[in-house]
Design an enzyme around this catalytic site. Structure first.
Site, PDB file in Angstrom:
ATOM      1  N   ARG A 145      45.646  17.290  36.437  1.00 17.14           N
ATOM      2  CA  ARG A 145      44.474  18.712  35.603  1.00 17.14           C
ATOM      3  C   ARG A 145      43.650  17.672  35.291  1.00 17.14           C
ATOM      4  O   ARG A 145      42.561  17.323  35.431  1.00 17.14           O
ATOM      5  CB  ARG A 145      45.024  19.455  35.105  1.00 17.14           C
ATOM      6  CG  ARG A 145      43.879  20.513  34.615  1.00 17.14           C
ATOM      7  CD  ARG A 145      44.820  21.493  34.421  1.00 17.14           C
ATOM      8  NE  ARG A 145      45.187  21.493  32.655  1.00 17.14           N
ATOM      9  CZ  ARG A 145      46.335  22.093  32.025  1.00 17.14           C
ATOM     10  NH1 ARG A 145      45.748  23.550  33.017  1.00 17.14           N
ATOM     11  NH2 ARG A 145      46.073  22.242  30.687  1.00 17.14           N
TER      12      ARG A 145
ATOM     13  N   GLU B 193      40.536  34.914  29.186  1.00 12.56           N
ATOM     14  CA  GLU B 193      42.037  34.827  28.529  1.00 12.56           C
ATOM     15  C   GLU B 193      41.593  34.743  26.790  1.00 12.56           C
ATOM     16  O   GLU B 193      40.245  34.870  26.311  1.00 12.56           O
ATOM     17  CB  GLU B 193      41.850  33.218  29.182  1.00 12.56           C
ATOM     18  CG  GLU B 193      41.013  32.181  28.814  1.00 12.56           C
ATOM     19  CD  GLU B 193      40.599  30.359  29.708  1.00 12.56           C
ATOM     20  OE1 GLU B 193      42.281  30.148  29.825  1.00 12.56           O
ATOM     21  OE2 GLU B 193      39.743  29.882  29.516  1.00 12.56           O
TER      22      GLU B 193
ATOM     23  N   LYS C 267      39.193  20.636  31.736  1.00 11.10           N
ATOM     24  CA  LYS C 267      39.961  20.794  30.551  1.00 11.10           C
ATOM     25  C   LYS C 267      39.203  19.628  29.509  1.00 11.10           C
ATOM     26  O   LYS C 267      39.345  18.458  29.472  1.00 11.10           O
ATOM     27  CB  LYS C 267      40.971  20.798  30.465  1.00 11.10           C
ATOM     28  CG  LYS C 267      41.699  20.771  29.087  1.00 11.10           C
ATOM     29  CD  LYS C 267      43.275  21.146  29.216  1.00 11.10           C
ATOM     30  CE  LYS C 267      43.694  21.106  27.617  1.00 11.10           C
ATOM     31  NZ  LYS C 267      43.226  21.994  27.002  1.00 11.10           N
TER      32      LYS C 267
HETATM   33  N1  PMP Z   1      43.756  28.598  28.265  1.00  7.72           N
HETATM   34  C1  PMP Z   1      42.801  27.233  27.623  1.00  7.72           C
HETATM   35  C2  PMP Z   1      41.368  27.298  27.270  1.00  7.72           C
HETATM   36  C3  PMP Z   1      43.436  26.149  27.229  1.00  7.72           C
HETATM   37  O1  PMP Z   1      43.148  25.475  26.452  1.00  7.72           O
HETATM   38  C4  PMP Z   1      44.583  26.239  27.620  1.00  7.72           C
HETATM   39  C5  PMP Z   1      46.055  25.187  26.962  1.00  7.72           C
HETATM   40  N2  PMP Z   1      45.003  23.899  27.256  1.00  7.72           N
HETATM   41  C6  PMP Z   1      45.133  27.400  28.480  1.00  7.72           C
HETATM   42  C7  PMP Z   1      44.615  28.383  29.295  1.00  7.72           C
HETATM   43  C8  PMP Z   1      46.644  27.224  28.847  1.00  7.72           C
HETATM   44  O2  PMP Z   1      46.734  26.464  29.608  1.00  7.72           O
HETATM   45  P1  PMP Z   1      47.985  25.376  29.511  1.00  7.72           P
HETATM   46  O3  PMP Z   1      49.291  26.226  30.141  1.00  7.72           O
HETATM   47  O4  PMP Z   1      47.938  24.183  30.706  1.00  7.72           O
HETATM   48  O5  PMP Z   1      48.464  24.416  28.269  1.00  7.72           O
END
Ligand code: PMP
Length: 292
Positions: free
Chosen positions: A52, A184, A151
């Site tokens: 990622r 989210e 990200k």
């Molecule tokens: N959404 C956002 C905006 C985030 O910052 C994160 C965590 N980094 C997640 C969802 C969850 O992602 P992950 O399960 O890959 O940590």
């Protein structure tokens, strides 16, 4: 012995782990990152996180100065140097030092650092009692402007939402997209349970494709639940049997109230409990071993 930080190829003391005020990661939020966890000497979903990171960098045309295997070795090096067996790992790549203009072409060398520290666990109360969410006015970035699938270090969209939630007296914010659909929370993906099925918004509504989200979808199928991506409204949340959030740091967190509406029976539900148990088992058995 203090904490050792990996910075541009070297392990340095925390006090020496500094980047320039001309770094575009700081000046413009121009960079990418990952948050990874290790459990009892096993790095959980490392490949997924590294992949990622490279995908985020590819979209930003940001060169990561290490190959994927080199990056993996660097992560292991920091973990071992700090004798950490249960850790939270923050992997950051910025555009690097440039001038005061935003043009990335003026930044010849990306900055790469890795912080591995003890994981600060969320209070047990959160998991026992569940969270109350509030919908905030700040909408999730539209994918056509800044795609939430990347990200990036530019987290102001999420930070504004967090401020709005905490100012209103809530720990976590529910973010909608410009069409009013559920996306989210500020650092976690969201699921509901409806007629026994697990539903989570599809990435195209504007969410990060969370790695924990993906793990939970797989675990759900394994446990015999129907699992699907679905465009959800607040109405769907209000009438869900259960609701929970997923993220690397928080893992699986029950949600028991949304905008004052009680979800299900107002306490963490059986499907959430089932998934939490399966998730805990998985973290104990799966991952890249770096410590004996
Ligand atoms: N959404 C956002 C905006 C985030 O910052 C994160 C965590 N980094 C997640 C969802 C969850 O992602 P992950 O399960 O890959 O940590």
């Amino acid at each position: 012995m203090g904490l050792k930080i990996y910075l541009n190829g070297k392990l340095v003391d925390r006090a020496d782990a500094k980047v320039s005020v001309f770094d575009h990661g700081l000046l413009y939020g121009d960079g990418v990152f990952e948050g990874i966890r290790s459990y009892d000497g096993l790095i959980f979903k490392l490949q997924e996180h590294v992949d990622r990171l490279f995908e985020s960098a590819q979209t930003l045309m940001l060169r990561i100065p290490l190959t994927k295997p080199q990056l993996t070795r660097a992560i292991i090096r920091v973990l071992r140097a700090n004798r950490l067996t249960n850790a939270y790992i923050r992997l950051v790549v910025t555009r690097g030092e440039g001038d005061l203009g935003l043009d990335p072409r003026k930044c010849p060398r990306p900055t790469l650092f890795i912080i591995a520290d003890r994981i600060v666990l969320y209070p047990k109360r959160l998991y026992d009692q569940g969270l109350s969410l509030i919908t905030v006015p700040t909408q999730r970035n539209i994918p056509e402007a800044l795609n939430p699938m990347i990200k990036t270090l530019n987290y102001l969209n999420n930070i504004l939402a967090k401020i709005e939630a905490t100012t209103a007296g809530f720990e976590e914010a529910l973010m909608l997209n410009a069409s009013g659909y559920v996306t989210e929370c500020t650092g976690e993906n969201l699921f509901i349970v409806r007629r026994g099925a697990l539903l989570t918004p599809p990435p195209y509504v504007g969410v990060l494709r969370g790695i924990t989200r993906c793990t939970v979808m797989e675990l759900g199928r394994h446990l015999g639940y129907a699992v699907a991506e679905a465009v959800l409204t607040r109405h769907d949340l209000f009438n869900a049997e259960e609701c929970f959030l997923t993220g690397t740091a928080a893992e699986i967190v029950p949600v028991v109230r949304v905008d004052g509406r009680t979800i299900g029976r107002g306490q963490p539900g059986p499907v959430t409990a089932d998934l939490r148990k399966a998730f805990r088992e998985l973290t104990k058995t799966e991952g890249l071993r770096y410590h004996h």
